[in-house]
Design a protein around this motif. Sequence first.
Motif, PDB file in Angstrom:
ATOM      1  N   VAL A 241      -1.087 -70.460   6.958  1.00  0.00           N
ATOM      2  CA  VAL A 241       0.295 -70.458   7.237  1.00  0.00           C
ATOM      3  C   VAL A 241       0.747 -71.784   7.073  1.00  0.00           C
ATOM      4  N   GLN A 242       0.305 -72.610   7.957  1.00  0.00           N
ATOM      5  CA  GLN A 242       0.467 -74.143   8.088  1.00  0.00           C
ATOM      6  C   GLN A 242       0.267 -74.726   6.865  1.00  0.00           C
ATOM      7  N   ARG A 243      -0.925 -74.458   6.049  1.00  0.00           N
ATOM      8  CA  ARG A 243      -1.234 -75.288   4.787  1.00  0.00           C
ATOM      9  C   ARG A 243      -0.087 -74.691   3.711  1.00  0.00           C
ATOM     10  N   HIS A 244       0.440 -73.348   3.657  1.00  0.00           N
ATOM     11  CA  HIS A 244       1.436 -73.179   2.913  1.00  0.00           C
ATOM     12  C   HIS A 244       2.791 -73.761   2.988  1.00  0.00           C
ATOM     13  N   LYS A 245       3.002 -73.872   4.456  1.00  0.00           N
ATOM     14  CA  LYS A 245       4.313 -74.560   4.828  1.00  0.00           C
ATOM     15  C   LYS A 245       4.164 -75.914   4.277  1.00  0.00           C
ATOM     16  N   LEU A 246       3.362 -76.595   4.452  1.00  0.00           N
ATOM     17  CA  LEU A 246       3.035 -77.978   3.919  1.00  0.00           C
ATOM     18  C   LEU A 246       3.344 -78.148   2.430  1.00  0.00           C
ATOM     19  N   GLU A 247       2.773 -77.070   1.768  1.00  0.00           N
ATOM     20  CA  GLU A 247       2.717 -77.191   0.342  1.00  0.00           C
ATOM     21  C   GLU A 247       3.975 -76.612  -0.325  1.00  0.00           C
ATOM     22  N   HIS A 248       4.710 -75.671   0.294  1.00  0.00           N
ATOM     23  CA  HIS A 248       5.878 -75.054  -0.173  1.00  0.00           C
ATOM     24  C   HIS A 248       7.028 -75.314   0.500  1.00  0.00           C
ATOM     25  N   GLY A 249       6.879 -75.779   1.938  1.00  0.00           N
ATOM     26  CA  GLY A 249       8.335 -76.050   2.532  1.00  0.00           C
ATOM     27  C   GLY A 249       8.750 -74.847   3.495  1.00  0.00           C
ATOM     28  N   THR A 250       7.897 -73.926   3.577  1.00  0.00           N
ATOM     29  CA  THR A 250       8.182 -72.666   4.201  1.00  0.00           C
ATOM     30  C   THR A 250       7.197 -71.664   4.435  1.00  0.00           C
ATOM     31  N   VAL A 251       7.398 -70.815   5.652  1.00  0.00           N
ATOM     32  CA  VAL A 251       6.331 -69.944   6.048  1.00  0.00           C
ATOM     33  C   VAL A 251       7.010 -68.635   5.061  1.00  0.00           C
ATOM     34  N   ALA A 252       8.185 -68.523   5.038  1.00  0.00           N
ATOM     35  CA  ALA A 252       8.660 -67.353   4.376  1.00  0.00           C
ATOM     36  C   ALA A 252       8.347 -66.849   3.041  1.00  0.00           C
ATOM     37  N   THR A 253       7.510 -67.631   2.292  1.00  0.00           N
ATOM     38  CA  THR A 253       7.232 -67.078   0.954  1.00  0.00           C
ATOM     39  C   THR A 253       5.481 -67.047   1.217  1.00  0.00           C
ATOM     40  N   TYR A 254       4.891 -67.205   1.943  1.00  0.00           N
ATOM     41  CA  TYR A 254       3.543 -66.804   2.121  1.00  0.00           C
ATOM     42  C   TYR A 254       3.285 -65.411   1.867  1.00  0.00           C
ATOM     43  N   PRO A 255       2.319 -65.397   0.666  1.00  0.00           N
ATOM     44  CA  PRO A 255       2.316 -63.993   0.142  1.00  0.00           C
ATOM     45  C   PRO A 255       1.443 -62.807   0.851  1.00  0.00           C
ATOM     46  N   HIS A 256       0.824 -63.181   1.973  1.00  0.00           N
ATOM     47  CA  HIS A 256       0.214 -62.063   2.691  1.00  0.00           C
ATOM     48  C   HIS A 256       1.067 -61.720   3.842  1.00  0.00           C
ATOM     49  N   GLY A 257       2.218 -61.017   3.805  1.00  0.00           N
ATOM     50  CA  GLY A 257       3.027 -60.737   4.946  1.00  0.00           C
ATOM     51  C   GLY A 257       4.321 -60.027   4.071  1.00  0.00           C
ATOM     52  N   GLN A 258       5.052 -59.379   5.033  1.00  0.00           N
ATOM     53  CA  GLN A 258       6.365 -59.091   4.721  1.00  0.00           C
ATOM     54  C   GLN A 258       7.394 -60.001   4.859  1.00  0.00           C
ATOM     55  N   SER A 259       8.422 -60.215   4.105  1.00  0.00           N
ATOM     56  CA  SER A 259       9.377 -61.283   4.171  1.00  0.00           C
ATOM     57  C   SER A 259      10.564 -60.655   5.274  1.00  0.00           C
ATOM     58  N   ILE A 260      11.079 -61.488   6.242  1.00  0.00           N
ATOM     59  CA  ILE A 260      11.958 -60.868   6.847  1.00  0.00           C
ATOM     60  C   ILE A 260      12.749 -61.935   7.608  1.00  0.00           C
ATOM     61  N   SER A 261      13.914 -61.753   8.042  1.00  0.00           N
ATOM     62  CA  SER A 261      14.527 -62.916   8.644  1.00  0.00           C
ATOM     63  C   SER A 261      14.148 -63.697  10.014  1.00  0.00           C
ATOM     64  N   SER A 262      14.659 -64.707   9.861  1.00  0.00           N
ATOM     65  CA  SER A 262      14.113 -65.582  11.149  1.00  0.00           C
ATOM     66  C   SER A 262      14.556 -64.877  12.631  1.00  0.00           C
ATOM     67  N   THR A 263      15.766 -64.048  12.462  1.00  0.00           N
ATOM     68  CA  THR A 263      15.827 -63.063  13.873  1.00  0.00           C
ATOM     69  C   THR A 263      15.298 -61.959  13.975  1.00  0.00           C
ATOM     70  N   ASP A 264      14.738 -61.464  12.695  1.00  0.00           N
ATOM     71  CA  ASP A 264      14.017 -60.090  12.903  1.00  0.00           C
ATOM     72  C   ASP A 264      12.490 -60.633  13.431  1.00  0.00           C
ATOM     73  N   VAL A 265      12.059 -61.756  13.464  1.00  0.00           N
ATOM     74  CA  VAL A 265      10.772 -62.383  14.081  1.00  0.00           C
ATOM     75  C   VAL A 265      10.871 -61.752  15.765  1.00  0.00           C
ATOM     76  N   LEU A 266      12.165 -61.846  16.255  1.00  0.00           N
ATOM     77  CA  LEU A 266      12.318 -61.653  17.617  1.00  0.00           C
ATOM     78  C   LEU A 266      12.276 -60.121  18.022  1.00  0.00           C
TER      79      LEU A 266
END
Length: 415
Positions: free
Chosen positions: A257-282
């Motif tokens: 996930v860290q590598r993906h963030k460095l390459e794409h600027g965010t963790v949200a577009t990492y392909p191996h997971g469901q996209s949710i909002s930053s508040t949903d994480v709570l």
Amino acid sequence: MQQFNPYEMAVQQFERAADKLGLSEDMREILRKPKRELVVNFPLRLDSGRIKTLTGYRVQHNVNRGPAKGGIRYGPDVTLDEVKALAMWMTWKCAVVGIPYGGAKGGVICDPRNMTAGELERMTRRFTTEISIIIGPHSDIPAPDINTNSQVMAWMMDTYSMHEGFSVPAVVTGKPLSIGGSEGRNDATATGVLFVTRRAARRIGMPLRGARVSIQGFGNAGSVAARLFHSEGCKIVAFSDTSGGLYNEEGLDPALVQRHKLEHGTVATYPHGQSISSTDVLEVPCDILIPAATEGQITEHNAEKIQARILAEAANGPTTPEADAILFNKGCLVIPDILANAGGVTVSYFEWVQDLQSLFWDDADITHRLEVIMNKAFDAVANKAEEYHCDLRLGANMLAISRVAEATLVRGIYP
């Protein structure tokens, strides 16, 4: 909806603990207000040649237990009330882990994402010059915070040293190792979070290995916490950053996930997971929740939806007093910010001590010293909470405030 004011929240937390302690009105009058508030307006020459005037703050809340200590943050939303609240929390944070500092905080209203390296350096050096009238190795020691790092601290140290005419490495902490930084400083906040969470899990009989962890915020504290908890055998099920969140009940690999963030600027577009909002994480199903973003994230509106058994506050002020009451009644063990994230200021203290004596410790020594302090502080807070039948935040605030009040009484009022 009422606008969130972190300073009002900090004072509310203070008053609650002061009531429980039976603190006199005279002592409250001293402790609820900052000692100094410095506001500076200064010019910055942009790369385009234009001049822009910026506003910065440095607030010292209390120095009765030692020099003021606290970070510098850069951001478009920095306010004086935010800085005052953070300075007050720093006073209690230093007291709760028993290190000889008072609390301070600073910030500049700017958008560092839209600034060049040259503009950031010139801004940092000018801001340092403006606040040099109150900072110093024996008076007020800045450190990194949101949107600042070891390079910013290096510029601050160099600027202050140029004014003095000789190197003063102890004027800031969080510096690069090459100019007096400490081993273990980069990971210190998250390492402290791990130590107290491990202690809390043991206290409630919950195994750490296999525990599901959700982390809001993927900056230094959040990303390092993900790596450390993953290495302890925890399953990291959710991440978020300012762009959004990611959830996978099977677990996520923090390194990927860290590598993906460095390459794409965010963790949200990492392909191996469901996209949710930053508040949903709570609110995702988890055993341990680590808010590592900004203040006021957990309120009366979402506290009921939180499913974690342990909430470890890597961020400052993420939970409002209204949410605290809901979480306590739900049986969620909240490890408050002034305890949970005190690893950063504790290793900053180690760095300062090493700089003053020009004698440095290795990483293993730093980690051992940190673990001893964090475990001792957690046990003291938990025992205080047990004694007064209250949550850990109230226990931590009572412990810290009583220590600062004692120092104030012993020193007296000058003249």
